[in-house]
Every structure is written in C-alpha cells, then in structure tokens.
Design a protein around this motif. Structure first.
Motif, PDB file in Angstrom:
ATOM      1  N   LEU A   1       0.839  -1.365  -0.191  1.00  0.00           N
ATOM      2  CA  LEU A   1       0.181   0.082  -0.090  1.00  0.00           C
ATOM      3  C   LEU A   1       0.791   1.143  -0.135  1.00  0.00           C
ATOM      4  O   LEU A   1       1.889   1.383   0.708  1.00  0.00           O
ATOM      5  N   THR A   2       0.779   2.160  -0.817  1.00  0.00           N
ATOM      6  CA  THR A   2       1.193   3.249  -0.931  1.00  0.00           C
ATOM      7  C   THR A   2       0.613   4.760  -0.595  1.00  0.00           C
ATOM      8  O   THR A   2       1.023   5.846  -0.539  1.00  0.00           O
ATOM      9  N   TRP A   3      -0.723   4.350  -0.520  1.00  0.00           N
ATOM     10  CA  TRP A   3      -1.781   5.686  -0.058  1.00  0.00           C
ATOM     11  C   TRP A   3      -2.811   5.104   0.731  1.00  0.00           C
ATOM     12  O   TRP A   3      -3.658   4.377  -0.052  1.00  0.00           O
ATOM     13  N   ARG A   4      -2.811   5.313   1.822  1.00  0.00           N
ATOM     14  CA  ARG A   4      -3.784   4.430   2.747  1.00  0.00           C
ATOM     15  C   ARG A   4      -4.498   5.503   3.785  1.00  0.00           C
ATOM     16  O   ARG A   4      -4.900   5.079   4.631  1.00  0.00           O
ATOM     17  N   PRO A   5      -4.938   6.797   3.368  1.00  0.00           N
ATOM     18  CA  PRO A   5      -5.854   7.281   4.253  1.00  0.00           C
ATOM     19  C   PRO A   5      -7.158   6.634   4.263  1.00  0.00           C
ATOM     20  O   PRO A   5      -7.544   5.880   3.429  1.00  0.00           O
ATOM     21  N   ASP A   6      -7.883   6.732   5.534  1.00  0.00           N
ATOM     22  CA  ASP A   6      -9.106   5.926   5.868  1.00  0.00           C
ATOM     23  C   ASP A   6     -10.168   6.439   5.039  1.00  0.00           C
ATOM     24  O   ASP A   6     -11.127   5.357   4.173  1.00  0.00           O
ATOM     25  N   TRP A   7     -10.438   7.432   4.537  1.00  0.00           N
ATOM     26  CA  TRP A   7     -11.314   7.833   3.447  1.00  0.00           C
ATOM     27  C   TRP A   7     -11.210   7.330   2.121  1.00  0.00           C
ATOM     28  O   TRP A   7     -12.171   7.137   1.307  1.00  0.00           O
ATOM     29  N   LEU A   8      -9.894   7.262   1.583  1.00  0.00           N
ATOM     30  CA  LEU A   8      -9.720   6.471   0.297  1.00  0.00           C
ATOM     31  C   LEU A   8     -10.180   5.110   0.378  1.00  0.00           C
ATOM     32  O   LEU A   8     -10.706   4.592  -0.484  1.00  0.00           O
ATOM     33  N   LEU A   9      -9.481   4.356   1.561  1.00  0.00           N
ATOM     34  CA  LEU A   9     -10.011   3.086   1.621  1.00  0.00           C
ATOM     35  C   LEU A   9     -11.574   2.704   1.834  1.00  0.00           C
ATOM     36  O   LEU A   9     -12.089   1.822   0.996  1.00  0.00           O
ATOM     37  N   ALA A  10     -12.038   3.631   2.348  1.00  0.00           N
ATOM     38  CA  ALA A  10     -13.621   3.354   2.643  1.00  0.00           C
ATOM     39  C   ALA A  10     -14.194   3.584   1.390  1.00  0.00           C
ATOM     40  O   ALA A  10     -15.223   3.059   0.764  1.00  0.00           O
ATOM     41  N   THR A  11     -13.570   4.873   0.462  1.00  0.00           N
ATOM     42  CA  THR A  11     -14.535   5.328  -0.838  1.00  0.00           C
ATOM     43  C   THR A  11     -14.089   4.150  -1.854  1.00  0.00           C
ATOM     44  O   THR A  11     -15.076   3.714  -2.659  1.00  0.00           O
ATOM     45  N   THR A  12     -13.118   3.492  -1.933  1.00  0.00           N
ATOM     46  CA  THR A  12     -12.600   2.600  -2.979  1.00  0.00           C
ATOM     47  C   THR A  12     -13.635   1.252  -2.695  1.00  0.00           C
ATOM     48  O   THR A  12     -13.946   0.578  -3.609  1.00  0.00           O
ATOM     49  N   THR A  13     -13.642   1.066  -1.240  1.00  0.00           N
ATOM     50  CA  THR A  13     -14.667  -0.231  -0.877  1.00  0.00           C
ATOM     51  C   THR A  13     -15.965  -0.026  -1.413  1.00  0.00           C
ATOM     52  O   THR A  13     -16.558  -0.820  -1.866  1.00  0.00           O
ATOM     53  N   VAL A  14     -16.290   1.048  -1.073  1.00  0.00           N
ATOM     54  CA  VAL A  14     -17.902   1.502  -1.564  1.00  0.00           C
ATOM     55  C   VAL A  14     -18.024   1.380  -2.791  1.00  0.00           C
ATOM     56  O   VAL A  14     -19.011   0.966  -3.483  1.00  0.00           O
ATOM     57  N   GLY A  15     -16.809   2.108  -3.430  1.00  0.00           N
ATOM     58  CA  GLY A  15     -17.087   1.965  -5.070  1.00  0.00           C
ATOM     59  C   GLY A  15     -16.937   0.720  -5.828  1.00  0.00           C
ATOM     60  O   GLY A  15     -17.694   0.328  -6.621  1.00  0.00           O
ATOM     61  N   LEU A  16     -16.187  -0.109  -5.037  1.00  0.00           N
ATOM     62  CA  LEU A  16     -16.044  -1.620  -5.653  1.00  0.00           C
ATOM     63  C   LEU A  16     -17.182  -2.362  -5.465  1.00  0.00           C
ATOM     64  O   LEU A  16     -17.676  -3.329  -6.228  1.00  0.00           O
ATOM     65  N   THR A  17     -17.957  -2.094  -4.307  1.00  0.00           N
ATOM     66  CA  THR A  17     -19.343  -2.637  -3.909  1.00  0.00           C
ATOM     67  C   THR A  17     -20.349  -2.341  -4.820  1.00  0.00           C
ATOM     68  O   THR A  17     -20.891  -3.229  -5.440  1.00  0.00           O
ATOM     69  N   LEU A  18     -20.364  -1.122  -5.359  1.00  0.00           N
ATOM     70  CA  LEU A  18     -21.502  -0.590  -6.228  1.00  0.00           C
ATOM     71  C   LEU A  18     -21.084  -1.267  -7.517  1.00  0.00           C
ATOM     72  O   LEU A  18     -21.988  -1.605  -8.285  1.00  0.00           O
ATOM     73  N   VAL A  19     -19.868  -1.430  -7.847  1.00  0.00           N
ATOM     74  CA  VAL A  19     -19.436  -1.717  -9.304  1.00  0.00           C
ATOM     75  C   VAL A  19     -19.747  -3.343  -9.481  1.00  0.00           C
ATOM     76  O   VAL A  19     -20.193  -3.745 -10.301  1.00  0.00           O
ATOM     77  N   TYR A  20     -19.495  -3.944  -8.592  1.00  0.00           N
ATOM     78  CA  TYR A  20     -19.696  -5.480  -8.398  1.00  0.00           C
ATOM     79  C   TYR A  20     -21.284  -5.766  -8.440  1.00  0.00           C
ATOM     80  O   TYR A  20     -21.697  -6.676  -8.813  1.00  0.00           O
ATOM     81  N   ALA A  21     -22.156  -4.784  -7.796  1.00  0.00           N
ATOM     82  CA  ALA A  21     -23.354  -4.923  -7.796  1.00  0.00           C
ATOM     83  C   ALA A  21     -24.100  -4.602  -9.248  1.00  0.00           C
ATOM     84  O   ALA A  21     -25.050  -5.368  -9.601  1.00  0.00           O
ATOM     85  N   PHE A  22     -23.376  -3.802  -9.722  1.00  0.00           N
ATOM     86  CA  PHE A  22     -23.968  -3.602 -11.329  1.00  0.00           C
ATOM     87  C   PHE A  22     -23.420  -4.713 -12.056  1.00  0.00           C
ATOM     88  O   PHE A  22     -24.435  -5.267 -13.061  1.00  0.00           O
ATOM     89  N   ALA A  23     -22.257  -5.464 -11.836  1.00  0.00           N
ATOM     90  CA  ALA A  23     -21.940  -6.523 -12.499  1.00  0.00           C
ATOM     91  C   ALA A  23     -22.913  -7.680 -12.346  1.00  0.00           C
ATOM     92  O   ALA A  23     -23.236  -8.455 -13.180  1.00  0.00           O
TER      93      ALA A  23
END
Length: 230
Positions: A102-124
């Motif tokens: 990990l090179t960029w690990r602020p909590d807001w980024l990790l939470a945002t990417t997790t939510v984003g991945l959840t949404l894109v997999y729901a679309f999948a």
C-alpha cells in the motif's frame, strides 16, 4: 468394458466446451469460497464495510460460476489465439495489484474505494443476471442482449472491470500498479472490440444497436427506460 472405451463414451457424452465450462465453474466456485472465508474473518473483526463488500463479490462470483454450467453453445466465435490472450489479460491483470505494498492509505480513500467496488460489483451482478445463458469469457455470440444494463452500454461487464482496475489500483498507486492497471484496461478495450466483430458478423441488427448505445459510458436518450425494461 476397458478404460479406453469408458473414456471415449464419457467424452461423447460431455463435449469439450462443456468440460471447459465445468473447469471454469470449479475455479470460480473456489474464488467465491475464498471471498466468503474472508468475509467471515472481516465480520469477526468488526470491519462490516469490508465484510459487506465481500458478500457482494462472493454473490457475483457464485453467479459467474453457475453461468458457466447454464450457458448454451455459441453460434459464432472469435478466431485465433490473440482474442483469447487479450481476454485473459483483461481478466487477470487485476489479481496481482492487491499483492503490492500500500502506498496511499488514508481511511477516506480505503472506505471510498471499498464502497465504489461494492457498487460496481452490484452492477456486475445485474449484468450477469441479464446475460444468463449468453455469458462468455472469450469473444463469442449466443444471443444479442439489448435490455437491462445492455440498454445503457454495449459492454457493462467490461465497463465494470475498467472501473474496478482504477479503484483497486488507487491505494497501491505506483509504477507497478499503473502498469498492471493500464494493461488490464487496454485488455478490456481490445476485448470489447474483438467481441463486437463477432457480434456484428452473427447479428445483422448489431449495427443499429451500436449506433444508439455507447460502448462503456451511458448517456441519456429518448426511450432509454423502455429499452432497459426490455
């Protein structure tokens, strides 16, 4: 009855493409099981956002696995080895990215990417359930699906994979992550082009569909809601 005779009869009962489907089913079932195991572990540690993310991914993987067994025979295939290699590239370049540091690990980024991945997999999941027996990995044609997410874009699954590459790579941003994500995204773009050649050859109406439906990113247009409903 000797062993050779039994094998020949077995091979006649199960075509080669079905044997491949069974193998792919088993691979994706293993992936789904791994996601469920990680989901249980994350829930035990109180990371419910990550656990919810794993739930959605495991559902997508289970559907993916089942569709390999359900799908019908293709009516047209892409020719040559290149389209298969490109499909492999687009599908699997994402796998080594989370193994990087990990090179960029602020909590807001990790939470945002997790939510984003959840949404894109729901679309999948929506796209997979729409495709059903028409699902494929390599460039193939079975039926021309034009409703649901396929009324929004011609390649919703590939759009999902492109978004996933960006979201997965962000916390690992660096030369290696950029190269892997770029290769994967390029693979998805080329994969879509190869698939379109097969679909245009198999379905004369594909040209009219492509004229009004964008490749990856949706746009508003008259009659879109009716097209989604099919």
């Amino acid at each position: 009855m000797n062993v050779g005779t039994r094998r020949r009869r077995f091979s006649r009962r199960i075509p080669a493409y079905r044997a491949g489907d069974i193998a792919l089913f088993l691979i994706w079932a293993v992936f789904a099981t791994a996601q469920i195991t990680r989901m249980v572990d994350e829930a035990r540690h109180g990371d419910f956002l990550a656990a919810g993310h794993r739930v959605v991914i495991s559902i997508a993987y289970c559907i993916n696995a089942a569709l390999f067994l359900m799908r019908g025979p293709a009516v047209a295939h892409g020719s040559g080895l290149q389209p298969r290699l490109i499909a492999f590239l687009g599908s699997w370049m994402i796998t080594p990215i989370p193994l990087l540091p990990l090179t960029w690990r602020p909590d807001w980024l990790l939470a945002t990417t997790t939510v984003g991945l959840t949404l894109v997999y729901a679309f999948a999941i929506w796209a997979l359930l729409t495709l059903r027996r028409n699902f494929s990995v390599f460039p193939e044609a079975r039926n021309l699906v034009r409703h649901g997410p396929y009324a929004l874009v011609r390649h919703p699954l590939y759009a999902v994979y492109i978004a996933a590459y960006v979201l997965v790579a962000l916390p690992y941003i660096g030369p290696a992550a950029i190269v892997l994500a770029s290769l994967g995204i390029a693979g998805e773009v080329l994969r879509a082009r190869h698939e379109e050649r097969v679909l245009r050859g198999a379905f004369p109406e594909y040209g009219a569909y492509a004229e009004v439906t964008p490749r990856f990113w949706p746009r508003l247009r008259p009659g879109l809601l009716s097209a989604i409903r099919g």
